[in-house]
Design an enzyme around this catalytic site. Structure first.
Site, PDB file in Angstrom:
ATOM      1  N   ASP A   1      26.571 -12.100  59.579  1.00  0.00           N
ATOM      2  CA  ASP A   1      27.053 -13.014  60.601  1.00  0.00           C
ATOM      3  C   ASP A   1      28.553 -13.218  60.381  1.00  0.00           C
ATOM      4  OD1 ASP A   1      27.532 -15.120  62.368  1.00  0.00           O
ATOM      5  OD2 ASP A   1      25.553 -15.982  62.009  1.00  0.00           O
ATOM      6  N   LYS A   2      29.356 -12.727  61.265  1.00  0.00           N
ATOM      7  CA  LYS A   2      30.811 -12.731  61.062  1.00  0.00           C
ATOM      8  C   LYS A   2      31.428 -14.118  60.996  1.00  0.00           C
ATOM      9  CE  LYS A   2      31.883 -12.046  65.956  1.00  0.00           C
ATOM     10  NZ  LYS A   2      32.759 -13.082  66.372  1.00  0.00           N
ATOM     11  N   ARG A 103      20.968 -20.743  61.857  1.00  0.00           N
ATOM     12  CA  ARG A 103      21.494 -21.399  63.054  1.00  0.00           C
ATOM     13  C   ARG A 103      20.381 -21.702  64.055  1.00  0.00           C
ATOM     14  NH1 ARG A 103      26.551 -17.451  64.252  1.00  0.00           N
ATOM     15  NH2 ARG A 103      27.016 -18.990  65.860  1.00  0.00           N
TER      16      ARG A 103
END
Length: 167
Positions: A1-2, A103
């Site tokens: 996840d950047k 998330r």
């Protein structure tokens, strides 16, 4: 996840890649995150085990629906470390590795992560407290190297998130 800060592992050789891939598949890699969730999570610790699937609206986002069997199994464990001005600072461990798992799971329980532009409640976006970015940090990662020795790496909270927490 950047958008996540912290430790990560990248294989430099094919044997290392194969080994790491196997460890991710059998869930022997240990990952621990620090996240700031909106609201006060009432349980000191907990487990979120909602399946995660692609959102059918073709947005490319993921969705977790309590009680649904649609999607792939996902499990997240958390412990509330402390409360900060209406937010919950949580230590999070993923037992599976689904796209945007932390998330999506925290949004599904009604506590989306602070600064998350994708998985937020619209009314929270108008809050006067604005994070510099997604408050999700990979604090620790442990895996076995090619010699079978357990390696553990840690990263402290980056300055921007530390300053936001102190404010």
């Amino acid at each position: 996840d950047k958008d996540v800060s912290g430790v990560m592992v990248i294989a430099k050789t094919q044997p290392a890649f194969k080994s790491l891939k196997g460890q991710f598949q059998d869930h022997s890699i240990t990952k621990e995150y620090l996240a700031l969730a909106n609201g006060m999570i009432t349980s000191q610790s907990g487990r979120i085990a909602f399946a995660i699937a692609r959102n059918p609206d073709h947005s490319g986002l993921m969705v977790a629906r309590p009680g649904s069997t649609e999607g792939r199994a996902a499990e997240t464990q958390f412990t509330v470390e402390r409360f900060v001005k209406g937010f919950s600072l949580v230590k999070v461990k993923t037992l599976t590795g689904r796209t945007h798992q932390i998330r999506v799971h925290f949004k599904a329980i009604g506590h989306p992560l602070v600064g998350d532009p994708l998985y937020r409640f619209r009314k929270l976006h108008r809050s006067k407290i604005v994070a510099p970015r997604l408050f999700l940090h990979a604090r620790m990662l442990a895996f076995d190297d090619l010699q079978g020795e357990r390696r553990r790496y840690e990263a402290t909270l980056p300055p921007d998130l530390q300053q936001f927490l102190e404010r």
